[in-house]
Design a protein around this motif. Sequence first.
Motif, PDB file in Angstrom:
ATOM      1  N   ALA A 255      -7.472  16.599  21.570  1.00 20.85           N
ATOM      2  CA  ALA A 255      -7.341  15.167  21.307  1.00 20.85           C
ATOM      3  C   ALA A 255      -7.584  14.901  19.832  1.00 20.85           C
ATOM      4  CB  ALA A 255      -8.345  14.389  22.146  1.00 20.85           C
ATOM      5  N   ILE A 256      -6.880  13.899  19.301  1.00 12.29           N
ATOM      6  CA  ILE A 256      -7.104  13.464  17.921  1.00 12.29           C
ATOM      7  C   ILE A 256      -7.977  12.223  17.992  1.00 12.29           C
ATOM      8  CG2 ILE A 256      -6.033  12.568  15.833  1.00 12.29           C
ATOM      9  CD1 ILE A 256      -3.612  14.324  16.462  1.00 12.29           C
ATOM     10  N   VAL A 257      -9.149  12.301  17.345  1.00  8.12           N
ATOM     11  CA  VAL A 257     -10.127  11.213  17.381  1.00  8.12           C
ATOM     12  C   VAL A 257     -10.220  10.593  15.989  1.00  8.12           C
ATOM     13  CG1 VAL A 257     -12.507  10.599  17.919  1.00  8.12           C
ATOM     14  CG2 VAL A 257     -11.406  12.460  19.159  1.00  8.12           C
ATOM     15  N   GLU A 258     -10.226   9.260  15.953  1.00 12.15           N
ATOM     16  CA  GLU A 258     -10.268   8.504  14.706  1.00 12.15           C
ATOM     17  C   GLU A 258     -11.541   8.817  13.912  1.00 12.15           C
ATOM     18  OE1 GLU A 258      -8.800   4.008  13.825  1.00 12.15           O
ATOM     19  OE2 GLU A 258     -10.350   4.247  15.340  1.00 12.15           O
ATOM     20  N   GLY A 259     -11.380   9.283  12.668  1.00  9.71           N
ATOM     21  CA  GLY A 259     -12.513   9.537  11.781  1.00  9.71           C
ATOM     22  C   GLY A 259     -13.271  10.825  12.049  1.00  9.71           C
ATOM     23  N   VAL A 260     -12.735  11.697  12.902  1.00  8.71           N
ATOM     24  CA  VAL A 260     -13.415  12.957  13.255  1.00  8.71           C
ATOM     25  C   VAL A 260     -12.516  14.131  12.905  1.00  8.71           C
ATOM     26  CG1 VAL A 260     -14.284  14.319  15.210  1.00  8.71           C
ATOM     27  CG2 VAL A 260     -14.757  11.890  15.086  1.00  8.71           C
ATOM     28  N   ASN A 261     -13.111  15.220  12.414  1.00  6.12           N
ATOM     29  CA  ASN A 261     -12.405  16.452  12.054  1.00  6.12           C
ATOM     30  C   ASN A 261     -11.333  16.180  10.997  1.00  6.12           C
ATOM     31  OD1 ASN A 261     -11.922  19.190  12.154  1.00  6.12           O
ATOM     32  ND2 ASN A 261     -10.608  19.098  13.947  1.00  6.12           N
ATOM     33  N   ILE A 262     -11.755  15.571   9.880  1.00  3.34           N
ATOM     34  CA  ILE A 262     -10.850  15.229   8.781  1.00  3.34           C
ATOM     35  C   ILE A 262     -10.514  16.489   7.986  1.00  3.34           C
ATOM     36  CG2 ILE A 262     -10.587  13.850   6.668  1.00  3.34           C
ATOM     37  CD1 ILE A 262     -10.733  12.073   9.087  1.00  3.34           C
ATOM     38  N   VAL A 263      -9.216  16.713   7.762  1.00  2.00           N
ATOM     39  CA  VAL A 263      -8.758  17.854   6.974  1.00  2.00           C
ATOM     40  C   VAL A 263      -7.902  17.345   5.816  1.00  2.00           C
ATOM     41  CG1 VAL A 263      -8.820  19.529   8.863  1.00  2.00           C
ATOM     42  CG2 VAL A 263      -6.748  18.215   8.464  1.00  2.00           C
ATOM     43  N   SER A 264      -7.777  18.179   4.773  1.00  2.64           N
ATOM     44  CA  SER A 264      -6.931  17.849   3.625  1.00  2.64           C
ATOM     45  C   SER A 264      -5.587  18.531   3.809  1.00  2.64           C
ATOM     46  CB  SER A 264      -7.570  18.335   2.335  1.00  2.64           C
ATOM     47  OG  SER A 264      -8.802  17.693   2.131  1.00  2.64           O
ATOM     48  N   LYS A 265      -4.525  17.767   3.756  1.00  2.57           N
ATOM     49  CA  LYS A 265      -3.183  18.317   3.911  1.00  2.57           C
ATOM     50  C   LYS A 265      -2.414  18.093   2.616  1.00  2.57           C
ATOM     51  CE  LYS A 265       0.757  18.212   7.069  1.00  2.57           C
ATOM     52  NZ  LYS A 265       1.119  19.575   6.777  1.00  2.57           N
ATOM     53  N   HIS A 266      -1.871  19.172   2.062  1.00  6.66           N
ATOM     54  CA  HIS A 266      -1.081  19.081   0.833  1.00  6.66           C
ATOM     55  C   HIS A 266       0.338  18.687   1.203  1.00  6.66           C
ATOM     56  CE1 HIS A 266      -4.126  21.042  -1.753  1.00  6.66           C
ATOM     57  NE2 HIS A 266      -4.516  21.522  -0.585  1.00  6.66           N
ATOM     58  N   THR A 267       0.832  17.598   0.602  1.00  8.25           N
ATOM     59  CA  THR A 267       2.166  17.108   0.943  1.00  8.25           C
ATOM     60  C   THR A 267       3.066  17.077  -0.283  1.00  8.25           C
ATOM     61  OG1 THR A 267       1.410  14.839   0.654  1.00  8.25           O
ATOM     62  CG2 THR A 267       1.414  15.684   2.891  1.00  8.25           C
ATOM     63  N   LYS A 268       4.333  17.404  -0.040  1.00  5.07           N
ATOM     64  CA  LYS A 268       5.342  17.305  -1.083  1.00  5.07           C
ATOM     65  C   LYS A 268       5.750  15.843  -1.212  1.00  5.07           C
ATOM     66  CE  LYS A 268       7.650  21.764  -0.930  1.00  5.07           C
ATOM     67  NZ  LYS A 268       8.948  22.426  -0.669  1.00  5.07           N
ATOM     68  N   PRO A 269       6.262  15.448  -2.363  1.00  2.00           N
ATOM     69  CA  PRO A 269       6.761  14.072  -2.483  1.00  2.00           C
ATOM     70  C   PRO A 269       7.906  13.816  -1.499  1.00  2.00           C
ATOM     71  CG  PRO A 269       6.547  15.075  -4.630  1.00  2.00           C
ATOM     72  CD  PRO A 269       6.320  16.160  -3.635  1.00  2.00           C
ATOM     73  N   ASN A 270       7.860  12.664  -0.822  1.00  2.00           N
ATOM     74  CA  ASN A 270       8.922  12.279   0.101  1.00  2.00           C
ATOM     75  C   ASN A 270       9.092  10.762   0.056  1.00  2.00           C
ATOM     76  OD1 ASN A 270       6.791  11.246   1.648  1.00  2.00           O
ATOM     77  ND2 ASN A 270       6.685  13.064   2.948  1.00  2.00           N
ATOM     78  N   ALA A 271       9.969  10.227   0.887  1.00  2.00           N
ATOM     79  CA  ALA A 271      10.241   8.789   0.872  1.00  2.00           C
ATOM     80  C   ALA A 271       8.995   7.975   1.219  1.00  2.00           C
ATOM     81  CB  ALA A 271      11.357   8.472   1.855  1.00  2.00           C
ATOM     82  N   LYS A 272       8.209   8.465   2.149  1.00  2.00           N
ATOM     83  CA  LYS A 272       6.997   7.746   2.577  1.00  2.00           C
ATOM     84  C   LYS A 272       5.915   7.812   1.494  1.00  2.00           C
ATOM     85  CE  LYS A 272       4.381   7.197   6.825  1.00  2.00           C
ATOM     86  NZ  LYS A 272       4.025   7.796   8.115  1.00  2.00           N
ATOM     87  N   ASN A 273       5.775   8.977   0.886  1.00  2.00           N
ATOM     88  CA  ASN A 273       4.754   9.198  -0.141  1.00  2.00           C
ATOM     89  C   ASN A 273       5.439   9.780  -1.384  1.00  2.00           C
ATOM     90  OD1 ASN A 273       2.426   9.655  -1.543  1.00  2.00           O
ATOM     91  ND2 ASN A 273       1.604  11.195  -0.173  1.00  2.00           N
ATOM     92  N   PRO A 274       5.977   8.927  -2.278  1.00  2.00           N
ATOM     93  CA  PRO A 274       6.753   9.432  -3.417  1.00  2.00           C
ATOM     94  C   PRO A 274       5.934  10.256  -4.415  1.00  2.00           C
ATOM     95  CG  PRO A 274       6.590   7.034  -3.479  1.00  2.00           C
ATOM     96  CD  PRO A 274       5.944   7.483  -2.225  1.00  2.00           C
ATOM     97  N   GLN A 275       4.627  10.040  -4.454  1.00  3.43           N
ATOM     98  CA  GLN A 275       3.765  10.765  -5.384  1.00  3.43           C
ATOM     99  C   GLN A 275       3.449  12.175  -4.882  1.00  3.43           C
ATOM    100  OE1 GLN A 275       2.882   9.331  -8.349  1.00  3.43           O
ATOM    101  NE2 GLN A 275       2.066  11.307  -8.920  1.00  3.43           N
TER     102      GLN A 275
END
Length: 106
Positions: free
Chosen positions: A36-56
Motif C-alpha cells: 500500500a502507498i501511504v501518504e507521507g510515509v516511506n518517502i523516496v527521492s526519484k530522479h526525473t528527466k524533464p517532461n511536459a509535467k515537470n519541464p525542469q
Amino acid sequence: MSKLHIKKGDIVYVNAGEDKGKTGRVLEVNVEKQRAIVEGVNIVSKHTKPNAKNPQGGIEKKEAPVHISNLNLVDPKSGKPTRIGRKLNSKGKLVRYAKKSGEEIK
C-alpha cells in the motif's frame, strides 16, 4: 487471493520499518504485491528527466509502497492501532470491525 484488511482511504499506523509510529491515509493498494502507498510515509527521492509535467526535471520526493503486514488500521473510537475482524451486520452484509473497541469501520 484473500481479502486485505486495508482499503484505499483508511487511516493506518506504521508498526515496523524506518517510519515506525507514523500515521497516514492510504492512497493506493496493490493486491497482487500486498503493498500500500501511504501518504507521507516511506518517502523516496526519484530522479526525473524533464517532461511536459515537470519541464525542469530534477529530484522528486514521492511515497513508495509499504508491505501491508507493517500497517495497522487506526481504531475510529480510540485513535489507536487495532487489528481487524469481519462479521455480519444486522442487514446480513459482511463488514470490518475494530477488535479493540468492536466499532464498525465504514
